[in-house]
Scaffold this active site. Structure first.
Site, short mmCIF file in Angstrom:
data_model
loop_
_atom_site.label_atom_id
_atom_site.label_comp_id
_atom_site.label_asym_id
_atom_site.label_seq_id
_atom_site.Cartn_x
_atom_site.Cartn_y
_atom_site.Cartn_z
N HIS A 38 -58.14 38.70 9.41
CA HIS A 38 -57.17 38.53 8.32
C HIS A 38 -56.29 39.78 8.25
O HIS A 38 -56.81 40.90 8.23
CB HIS A 38 -57.87 38.43 6.97
CG HIS A 38 -58.76 37.24 6.78
ND1 HIS A 38 -58.35 36.12 6.10
CD2 HIS A 38 -60.03 37.01 7.16
CE1 HIS A 38 -59.36 35.25 6.06
NE2 HIS A 38 -60.38 35.76 6.70
N HIS B 263 -61.76 35.35 13.65
CA HIS B 263 -60.39 35.59 13.18
C HIS B 263 -60.32 36.89 12.40
O HIS B 263 -61.28 37.32 11.79
CB HIS B 263 -59.90 34.43 12.31
CG HIS B 263 -60.84 34.08 11.20
ND1 HIS B 263 -61.95 33.30 11.40
CD2 HIS B 263 -60.85 34.41 9.89
CE1 HIS B 263 -62.61 33.16 10.27
NE2 HIS B 263 -61.97 33.82 9.33
P1 5GP Z 1 -63.05 33.24 6.48
O1 5GP Z 1 -63.54 32.91 5.10
O2 5GP Z 1 -63.82 32.45 7.53
O3 5GP Z 1 -62.99 34.69 6.78
O4 5GP Z 1 -61.53 32.77 6.51
C1 5GP Z 1 -61.11 31.51 6.87
C2 5GP Z 1 -59.67 31.41 6.48
O5 5GP Z 1 -59.12 30.27 7.12
C3 5GP Z 1 -59.44 31.22 4.98
O6 5GP Z 1 -58.67 32.32 4.48
C4 5GP Z 1 -58.69 29.90 4.88
O7 5GP Z 1 -57.67 29.91 3.92
C5 5GP Z 1 -58.13 29.73 6.29
N1 5GP Z 1 -57.96 28.34 6.67
C6 5GP Z 1 -58.90 27.36 6.59
N2 5GP Z 1 -58.39 26.20 7.04
C7 5GP Z 1 -57.12 26.45 7.44
C8 5GP Z 1 -56.09 25.64 8.01
O8 5GP Z 1 -56.24 24.46 8.25
N3 5GP Z 1 -54.90 26.26 8.26
C9 5GP Z 1 -54.69 27.59 8.01
N4 5GP Z 1 -53.49 28.08 8.30
N5 5GP Z 1 -55.65 28.38 7.49
C10 5GP Z 1 -56.84 27.83 7.20
#
Ligand code: 5GP
Ligand code: ZN
Length: 142
Positions: free
Chosen positions: A102, A100
């Site tokens: 951001h 993903h």
């Molecule tokens: P990472 O730390 O892997 O780069 O980011 C994962 C992101 O996924 C985090 O910013 C977190 O807030 C988001 N996230 C985790 N679970 C969910 C969810 O169930 N729904 C949404 N919309 N975002 C999520």
């Protein structure tokens, strides 16, 4: 993929607030809303991180980053900048192992997102930088 929260968001098993969707990608609001409008862009195909992208997937997903970025920027005149962050691997702060991107709109210097680039430039000679670059170059794919 079983037990992947983002795959479940794609199927609708887990609800999300969608910004954009086509056959290949989905963009939806990050639940954390680090800043207002914080959006995630994901491929519909389950891939763990950037190391799994081939040219075909890249052309479908990466091309949407500026499209979503411009839409976020235009959505609110208070948005003065935007950080694009893509964490790959647990050490690099990845917590959801479905790739993903951001998109984090920025409002002020003291809004709730920050990032730190340490300047280590004094530690490296030009020769050392050339060696580092050479080892990367020899691993580039055609
Ligand atoms: P990472 O730390 O892997 O780069 O980011 C994962 C992101 O996924 C985090 O910013 C977190 O807030 C988001 N996230 C985790 N679970 C969910 C969810 O169930 N729904 C949404 N919309 N975002 C999520
Ligand atoms: Zn997944």
């Amino acid at each position: 993929m079983e037990d992947c929260i983002f795959c479940k968001i794609i199927t609708g098993e887990i609800p999300s607030v969608s910004v954009y969707e086509d056959d290949d990608v989905k963009a939806f609001l990050d639940i954390s809303q680090t800043t207002v409008g914080h959006t995630l862009l994901i491929p519909k195909k389950h891939v763990t991180n950037i190391f799994d992208y081939d040219a075909a997937l890249s052309s479908k997903v990466l091309v949407k980053i500026p499209v979503i970025a411009r839409a976020i920027k235009k959505s609110n005149p208070k948005i003065l900048g935007l950080n694009i962050v893509n964490n790959n691997g647990e050490l690099a702060y990845q917590s959801v192992f479905h790739s993903h991107f951001h998109l984090i709109p920025r409002y002020t210097e003291s809004d709730s997102f920050s990032i730190n680039f340490t300047n280590n430039s004094e530690k490296y000679s030009t020769n050392q930088l050339q060696e580092i670059a050479a080892s990367i170059k020899q691993n580039l794919e055609d």
